[in-house]
Design an enzyme around this catalytic site. Structure first.
Site, PDB file in Angstrom:
ATOM      1  N   SER A  35      55.187  17.877 165.321  1.00 22.88           N
ATOM      2  CA  SER A  35      54.367  16.862 164.643  1.00 22.88           C
ATOM      3  C   SER A  35      55.112  16.318 163.437  1.00 22.88           C
ATOM      4  O   SER A  35      55.728  17.087 162.690  1.00 22.88           O
ATOM      5  CB  SER A  35      53.062  17.467 164.130  1.00 22.88           C
ATOM      6  OG  SER A  35      52.314  17.974 165.181  1.00 22.88           O
TER       7      SER A  35
ATOM      8  N   ASN B 206      43.409  27.964 175.505  1.00 25.98           N
ATOM      9  CA  ASN B 206      42.186  28.767 175.661  1.00 25.98           C
ATOM     10  C   ASN B 206      42.445  30.022 176.486  1.00 25.98           C
ATOM     11  O   ASN B 206      41.875  31.080 176.222  1.00 25.98           O
ATOM     12  CB  ASN B 206      41.096  27.927 176.346  1.00 25.98           C
ATOM     13  CG  ASN B 206      40.351  27.049 175.349  1.00 25.98           C
ATOM     14  OD1 ASN B 206      40.785  26.892 174.208  1.00 25.98           O
ATOM     15  ND2 ASN B 206      39.231  26.490 175.788  1.00 25.98           N
TER      16      ASN B 206
ATOM     17  N   TYR C  70      59.041  25.243 166.222  1.00 25.99           N
ATOM     18  CA  TYR C  70      58.809  26.498 166.952  1.00 25.99           C
ATOM     19  C   TYR C  70      58.909  26.278 168.466  1.00 25.99           C
ATOM     20  O   TYR C  70      59.747  26.850 169.134  1.00 25.99           O
ATOM     21  CB  TYR C  70      57.410  27.068 166.648  1.00 25.99           C
ATOM     22  CG  TYR C  70      57.310  27.855 165.352  1.00 25.99           C
ATOM     23  CD1 TYR C  70      58.306  27.808 164.391  1.00 25.99           C
ATOM     24  CD2 TYR C  70      56.180  28.636 165.106  1.00 25.99           C
ATOM     25  CE1 TYR C  70      58.193  28.528 163.211  1.00 25.99           C
ATOM     26  CE2 TYR C  70      56.066  29.358 163.926  1.00 25.99           C
ATOM     27  CZ  TYR C  70      57.069  29.304 162.980  1.00 25.99           C
ATOM     28  OH  TYR C  70      56.942  30.012 161.823  1.00 25.99           O
ATOM     29  N   SER C  71      57.986  25.421 168.986  1.00 27.12           N
ATOM     30  CA  SER C  71      57.895  25.265 170.441  1.00 27.12           C
ATOM     31  C   SER C  71      59.162  24.673 171.039  1.00 27.12           C
ATOM     32  O   SER C  71      59.837  23.847 170.414  1.00 27.12           O
ATOM     33  CB  SER C  71      56.732  24.330 170.796  1.00 27.12           C
ATOM     34  OG  SER C  71      55.515  24.935 170.489  1.00 27.12           O
TER      35      SER C  71
ATOM     36  N   GLU D  65      47.474  31.707 156.935  1.00 24.56           N
ATOM     37  CA  GLU D  65      46.460  30.750 157.380  1.00 24.56           C
ATOM     38  C   GLU D  65      45.140  31.506 157.471  1.00 24.56           C
ATOM     39  O   GLU D  65      44.734  31.939 158.524  1.00 24.56           O
ATOM     40  CB  GLU D  65      46.888  30.154 158.734  1.00 24.56           C
ATOM     41  CG  GLU D  65      45.952  29.131 159.328  1.00 24.56           C
ATOM     42  CD  GLU D  65      45.479  28.060 158.366  1.00 24.56           C
ATOM     43  OE1 GLU D  65      44.382  28.231 157.815  1.00 24.56           O
ATOM     44  OE2 GLU D  65      46.189  27.066 158.180  1.00 24.56           O
TER      45      GLU D  65
END
Lengths: 390, 400
Positions: free
Chosen positions: B168, B377, B133-134, B251
């Protein structure tokens, strides 16, 4: 997963909210808080007669509705939202819980019956005016005189102590220390030797009193539970009350958050609503996080409290649950109250806006029954001071 | 409202706990508490062996429907599975991206052929997945994807060019699901496609990113005329955003209960250190440990509320779910700081050279990523304010 309100519990909550929105308006709160009694007797009679809230978790055999602590918590949350001024907390979450946990059949039949039928008001007096809420806070004394008991000493921070019709007092046997020697007694308000004085408070929406006992003579049937083993009961009652108080704090959090979002969405500066500034949005987001996490906490604690009242599986978790929620919710409520005041700018500092009523309630409920620091220390002792099992 | 699980569910708990205690032994013993975020570089081969072992026992994809090879477990049972898995100290799953993300997407949006082709390998624990994705210029702003997919009529294949980052486990994965722009003139979240791409091909280059911990679990992935079969696009060209966002709905947070069990293991270790080195008598440390404990306890019930509730009819998250990422990530970051303060000067001393970190040291460094990946955040606060509180949206910048 069943960690959600049942339909019936949702109905109870919604009914409570609708009723409180009607009767506990800003005007009603301000008029009640200006009186020494601190509540409207007519409204209390309505609550008891029409809504039957005082009987919510009292077993049916004593004339109650036979519901549980989850329902109590659901209602306390709404009462906190609307800053209800009433004897509900002291009567139901303190006095009635003491009777439920330690009362004999006769005591429960008599007193809980009066509570369910006629809206008898009650409270607990335990703290002699010290800054903590452990056994050391019980300073009044009792001694035996034949079959009777003689009590001396004084109390502070007694919620509704100047108006309650029945007072559960904690006292320790002369010369006893720590947890030993503490007993609980039932004192009707007209008991000779009992004097009561209203204490003016910064938070005017919850009244406190000072009580003193001067050679008060009580017959054996005034003893609640066993002589000398009252701390275990008092500690449980304080935990149950702290959980109810935490629920009230969550209701306050929600109301403040709503008002902060509403106000900042209307207030225009620099040609845009101040709610559109990221600094304001992020503060509001943090307030919502605190509110939702606090809400998750009280629902958990409510389930534990229910088990404690029934003496079932999770009863032993009561002290931990109480300290977890009282510390988190106290801090959350005060932080949100301070931020709401800030987000209102100058008007948040006025007597006219309601923010200060919540800001003051947040501080008073934080200090009552142990503040965040005290409850965290209780948790720390449990976590860090126990000897590891070999 | 109640906290307890049913007797049937408790029986299920005994079953999985029993299986784990019997099987997480011998060659797998050394995998206990290893792997997972911050420790993904450890024992990759052995953990792939463990993934197959799990599959033999029928313990992969427990929440998938039975028709796709899962166990069809209820939410409660999935929670119990993840809790017991973490309680036993079983290693971080190398198959979690396939099980939790790729598989459910294929089940929901894929063709019958895609289901037949890809689901069995995930269930068997033999085929691993990563998530593309990123990109360097599409971090929080995922719609800014620049990787391109063009259909080559002659070859009958999609040709992919571009770069992904923070991928990852890419170096261990057999497949990657990728969002790429099928319409080169499109902007934002329109004109994207969702592709299932085989990693072992000449057009793909995986380069590990060395992290703050000195280890690597994220990668850069370069696509240079990489190929993807015509049948390996999920949904139609242009529907990639919808498919990608559908993932968020799957999720529902069952795995978070397992994640919390790992947090509990870490907190227990902090408590142990505090008791052994005297930090437990410092009043400020006592406060911080108690706070961490209280909030972790509440985190569990916040997750249970999420799992008990109904999400909105539009698939929107409830409030307790909206705040969850910000809550746990911030909590975990604080735990890292607390761990170091409890260790005191000893926190600087490594287990070995040149840069061998202990579990707590590694945790302390790695948790700095928790408040960054998956929406920082700051992004989380925007989302909470806008979706949770209905506050005004951030003004859109001009395309740069």
């Amino acid at each position: 997963m069943e960690f959600a309100f049942t339909e019936e519990q949702e109905m109870i909550r919604d009914t409570a909210e609708a009723f409180l929105a009607e009767v506990s308006t800003s005007e009603a709160v301000r008029s009640a808080m200006a009186t020494e009694a601190g509540y409207d007797a007519e409204l209390w009679q309505r609550i008891c007669g029409e809504m039957y809230w005082q009987a919510i978790h009292i077993p049916e055999e004593y004339g109650g509705m036979g519901l549980g602590y989850v329902e109590v918590v659901a209602m306390m949350e709404q009462m906190g939202r609307y800053l209800l001024c009433s004897p509900f907390f002291a009567t139901v979450c303190q006095g009635a819980n003491a009777l439920l946990l330690a009362g004999s059949d006769e005591q429960k039949t008599h007193w809980l019956g009066k509570l369910c039928e006629g809206g008898l008001t009650a409270t607990i007096a335990s703290n002699g005016g010290v800054s903590s809420w452990g056994p050391e806070s019980v300073t009044a004394t009792w001694r035996r005189d034949g079959d009777a008991y003689v009590l001396d000493g004084s109390y502070r921070y007694v919620i509704d102590g100047h108006t309650a019709q029945l007072i559960v007092v904690a006292a320790r046997e002369v010369g006893s220390e720590e947890e030993s020697g503490i007993s609980l007694f039932l004192l009707p308000a007209d008991t000779p030797g009992l004097s009561r004085e209203w204490l003016p408070t910064m938070d005017q929406t919850r009244k406190q009193a000072a009580l003193s006992l001067d050679g008060v003579r009580l017959e054996a049937d005034a003893l609640l539970g066993d002589a000398g083993s009252g701390w275990a009961v008092l500690s449980q009652v304080q935990d149950l009350a702290a959980i109810a108080l935490a629920a009230e704090q969550v209701g306050g959090c929600q109301q403040l958050l709503d008002s902060a979002v509403e106000y900042t969405s209307e207030r225009v500066q620099f040609g845009r609503t101040i709610a559109s500034f990221q600094a304001v949005k992020h503060k509001a987001a943090d307030m919502m996080l605190l509110t939702e996490v606090a809400r998750s906490a009280i629902y958990y604690a409510a389930c534990v409290a229910q088990e404690a009242l029934q003496g079932t599986e999770l009863a032993a978790e009561l002290p931990e649950a109480a300290s977890v929620v009282k510390s988190y919710c106290s801090d959350a409520y005060f932080a949100i109250a301070g931020d709401t005041l800030q987000l209102h700018g100058g008007v948040g500092f006025t007597w006219e806006y309601d923010v200060h009523l919540y800001f003051k309630r947040a501080k008073s409920s934080e200090q009552l029954l142990g503040n965040g620091t005290q409850h965290r220390e209780r948790l720390a002792a449990q976590l860090l001071d126990a000897e590891d099992a070999a | 409202m109640k906290l307890s699980f049913s007797p049937e569910d408790e029986k299920f708990r005994e079953e999985i706990a029993g299986w784990l205690s019997q099987n997480l032994t011998g060659e797998f013993e050394k995998l206990k508490y290893r792997g997972g975020p911050g420790d993904e570089h450890m024992y990759p081969q052995e953990r792939q062996g463990w993934e197959k072992k799990l599959a033999e026992g029928g313990w992969t994809c427990v929440g998938w429907p039975e028709e796709h090879g899962g166990r069809g477990c209820s939410i409660e049972q999935q929670v119990i599975f993840f809790e017991e898995y973490a309680r036993a100290g079983a290693p971080g799953r190398v198959g979690h991206i396939g099980e939790g993300l790729a598989g459910p997407t294929i089940i929901a949006f894929g063709t019958e052929e895609q289901k037949r082709k890809y689901l069995p390998g995930i269930v068997a624990g033999t085929e691993l997945w990563c998530q593309g994705y990123s990109e360097p210029s599409a971090g929080s702003d995922l719609a800014n994807v620049k990787t391109k997919a063009r259909f080559d009529q002659a070859k009958g294949k999609w040709i992919i060019n571009g770069q992904k980052v923070w991928t990852s486990l890419a170096h261990e994965s057999d497949y990657c699901f990728v969002i790429a722009r099928t319409d080169p003139d499109s902007v934002a979240h329109k004109g994207l496609g969702f592709f299932l791409i085989k990693m072992d091909q000449p057009g793909i280059d995986v380069r590990p990113i060395e992290q703050i911990t000195g280890t690597s679990e994220f990668n850069e992935v370069f696509f240079d005329d990489a190929e993807c079969d015509a049948t390996d696009i999920v949904g139609a060209p242009g529907e990639g955003w919808k498919v990608a966002m559908g993932l968020l709905g799957f999720e529902r947070g069952v795995s978070t209960l397992g994640q919390q069990m790992q947090f509990q293991n870490e907190l227990d270790e902090v408590v142990k250190v505090a008791k052994s080195n005297g930090a437990a008598s410092d009043p400020v440390i006592r406060q911080r440990i108690a706070k961490a404990h209280a909030e972790l306890k509440i985190m569990r019930y916040n997750a249970m509320r999420m799992l008990s509730g109904q999400s909105g009819s539009d698939g929107s998250l409830q409030k307790e779910a909206l705040i969850y990422k910000l809550f746990w990530a911030t909590w975990h970051r604080s735990l890292g700081e607390l761990a170091m303060d409890v260790m005191g000067p000893e926190c600087e001393i490594l287990e070995g050279g040149p840069y061998e970190l202990s579990r707590l040291q590694s945790m302390y460094l790695f948790v700095r990523s928790d408040t960054i990946y998956g929406g920082t955040n700051q992004i989380q606060r925007n989302i909470i304010a806008e979706r949770g509180l209905g506050m005004p949206k951030e003004p859109k910048g001009k395309a740069v």
